[in-house]
Design a protein around this motif. Structure first.
Motif: not given
Length: 635
Positions: A121-148
């Motif tokens: 999850l974090k590796a994909v988020a980093a690839k998409l230039d999302l800020e990873v630090a300080g975010k829980n998994n669900l919030d990060l997943a939501k951002e990935i879903v929004d980009i997809a």
């Protein structure tokens, strides 16, 4: 009857004899009944895009040179090819969209799916230039879903974000110059259908460029997207020991087969098969035996160690064992004949998707929100059906092979890291440079009734590894090679060339196997061809060269599906020589054929198609290409 003319798989050969005895028609019977096949169709020279047709062009120049609208041979061939590749892309894109919807559900509390691999999850988020630090998994997943989802809602001229995040920059620049960077994947597929309707594009070259665009749609809105999200949801594969071939079915167990391509249901079938073991025992069975066919089988193999029953061409033969209590299908590569074959035995076929229904099958409308309920229902029905099995009609071939599967890029790098923790790719690259590994070939794709079942995959790959070429593989090719015993450590000693064997032994021992790595690495399902692309990108980056300079090639030895053409188009667009072992339906268009297989494609993209129907000649053609690339690199 000599079943060796149909298959090299001894289990399939036994069951073809049983099918004949039971008077059950199989794919081989239907292929024979179709002979001779239409010569116009084989050359791609027929068109039924409008109701003035069908039209066909005489390849010998003695009959019609133009269709009724004025389309010539190259135009008809190019339009047909674009439609085929667009259809293949649509199949993978639809699969990936289902993965986005599943990840969206996983962001909800107490849902049927969860994030099982937070590191991915974090590796994909980093690839998409999302800020990873300080975010829980669900919030990060939501951002990935929004980009997809954003790529599917892109109404600008900007390229797909998933492509820009995943593809090598050098390739992006090449594709931009050619004007083939895709925007919204749905828009591109729609445009391809529009472009190929009557009265539209009449330039074969422009149609071929549009075909390249569809290959990129497939790769980045289909393959990469699906693989990334499925790893997040179900875990990134790691090496797992299991077995392959129809002998994995067990006479005293409830046998349930998962077949198709999407893991959303099959992962739940695995869960509920474990939970309902007691009910199976109450029904008189010793337990529940799961097995897979096609890429749903590869998905559950990689992550759960579920054995492979067989691959595409032999899917009917699984039912002909008389031991399959339920076959659960989702999407793609599911023969419409399955229900007819099942009607000759006790087997229940369960269709589960609204776009895949079959007369004679029982439809259970699977939904992501009710995933557990539907999976439980299916497994219970399979258990109940065990009681109806006629033991006198059961014949399970005593044929199965051990195998190691699940070599994701992360797993390969992890194994190499045992040799060099700071620079994991260095041992691999060093052994390519010094010639211990001549190069690498990725074999992918299907079976085809035009070829003796599994023969091209196995014969060609044995020749490649004998000459120190490392092979990575996905899809039904992977299953053919597993059944042939090429995915166990012993295969390195039996089949690999001396220097390749030395490298495999060093890496295997370093990784703690106390044995060589197999000379053929199972990298997953059809969508997991993206893993091969990522591995090539990593190697090219390490060497600071474009992918087109690497001593590598791709092959679809027995391809039959439109998806294989779209994957192959992407491989060529990456700059990879791509072999086809079955002649594609393009030879009627001389200009189109010359562009796809000649200097034009190679000069524009760095790759081209290579057609060779003899497996030994194909292997040596690929070896010659690899040697030429080595020479150009000065190694």
């Amino acid at each position: 009857m000599d079943y060796g003319k149909m298959t090299i798989d001894p289990a399939a050969g036994q069951l073809l004899g049983k099918a004949r005895k039971d008077q059950v028609e199989t794919v081989w019977d239907r292929f024979e009944a179709q002979q001779p096949q239409c010569g116009f169709g084989l050359l791609g020279l027929c068109c039924r895009h409008c109701n003035q047709g069908p039209c066909r062009i005489d390849p010998f120049g003695e009959g019609p040179k133009y269709g009724i609208c004025g389309a010539d041979a190259d135009l008809i061939v190019a339009r047909n090819l674009l439609r085929q590749v667009a259809a293949g892309a649509a199949a993978h894109v639809d699969h990936a969209y289902e993965a986005i919807e599943t990840l969206k559900i996983a962001t909800e509390e107490n849902g049927p799916y969860t994030v099982k691999d937070p590191d991915k999850l974090k590796a994909v988020a980093a690839k998409l230039d999302l800020e990873v630090a300080g975010k829980n998994n669900l919030d990060l997943a939501k951002e990935i879903v929004d980009i997809a989802f954003g790529d599917f809602g892109n109404h600008t001229g900007a390229p797909m974000k998933w492509l820009l995040a995943t593809a090598p920059q050098e390739r992006v620049e090449t594709w931009q110059k050619l004007g083939v960077l895709p925007r919204n994947p749905d828009r591109e597929i729609r445009e391809a259908l529009h472009q190929t309707t009557m009265g539209m594009d009449a330039d074969p070259v422009n149609l071929i460029l549009a075909t390249v665009k569809q290959g990129l749609v497939d790769a980045y809105a289909g393959l990469h997207l699906a693989t990334d999200l499925q790893d997040i949801l179900f875990g990134t594969p790691a090496p797992v020991a299991t077995e392959a071939n129809l002998g994995v079915l067990q006479e005293d167990y409830v046998n349930i087969i998962v077949h198709g391509h999407e893991p959303m249901l099959s992962e739940k079938i695995v869960e509920w098969s474990k939970k309902l073991e007691g009910e199976a025992q109450a029904a008189g069975a010793k337990g529940i035996q799961l097995a897979g066919i096609c890429c749903t089988g590869n998905e559950t193999l990689m992550r759960q160690g579920i054995p492979i029953a067989t691959n595409f061409l032999a899917q009917e033969l699984a039912i002909i064992t008389g031991a399959v209590d339920a076959m659960v299908v989702d999407v793609q590569c599911i023969m419409p004949s399955l229900a007819r074959v099942a009607a000759c035995y006790h087997t229940k076929i369960f269709t589960t998707m609204p776009i895949v229904k079959m007369p004679g099958a029982e439809h259970i409308d699977f939904s992501l929100a009710e995933a557990d309920k539907k999976a439980e229902e299916i497994v219970r029905k399979g258990v109940e059906n065990f009681r109806r099995r006629d033991k006198s009609r059961v014949h399970i071939p005593d044929v199965k092979t051990k195998m190691l599967g699940g070599f994701s890029v992360e797993a390969i790098v992890g194994a190499l890291a045992k040799l060099d923790g700071e620079n994991p790719l260095k041992p691999l690259v060093d052994n390519i440079i010094n010639g211990n590994i001549l190069g690498a070939v990725g074999t992918v794709g299907c079976n085809n009734a035009k070829v003796v079942h599994d023969s091209f995959h196995v014969t060609m790959v044995k020749e490649l590894i004998k000459h120190n070429v490392l092979v990575v593989t996905t899809g039904c090719s992977a299953q053919a090679l597993a059944k042939a015993g090429l995915m166990v450590p012993e295969a390195a000693d039996k089949y690999a060339g001396d220097t390749l064997r030395t490298v495999l032994t060093a890496v295997g021992n370093g990784a703690g196997l106390n044995a060589p790595l197999p000379p053929v690495l199972h990298m997953g399902s059809c969508v997991d061809n993206s893993r091969i692309g990522d591995l090539l990108s990593a190697l090219a980056s390490y060497l600071n060269v474009p992918i087109k300079a690497l001593p590598v090639a791709a092959s679809a030895p027995e391809h039959q599906h439109e998806k294989a053409l779209s994957i192959g188009t992407w491989a060529v667009s990456l700059g990879v020589l791509t072999h086809l072992g079955v002649i594609p339906q393009v030879l009627g268009g001389r200009k189109v054929t010359e562009i796809l297989t000649g200097d034009t494609a190679e000069s524009l993209l760095g790759g081209k198609f290579y057609v060779e129907t003899d497996p030994i000649k194909a292997a040596h053609g690929l070896i010659e290409h690899i040697q030429a690339k080595r020479h150009a690199l000065g190694i």
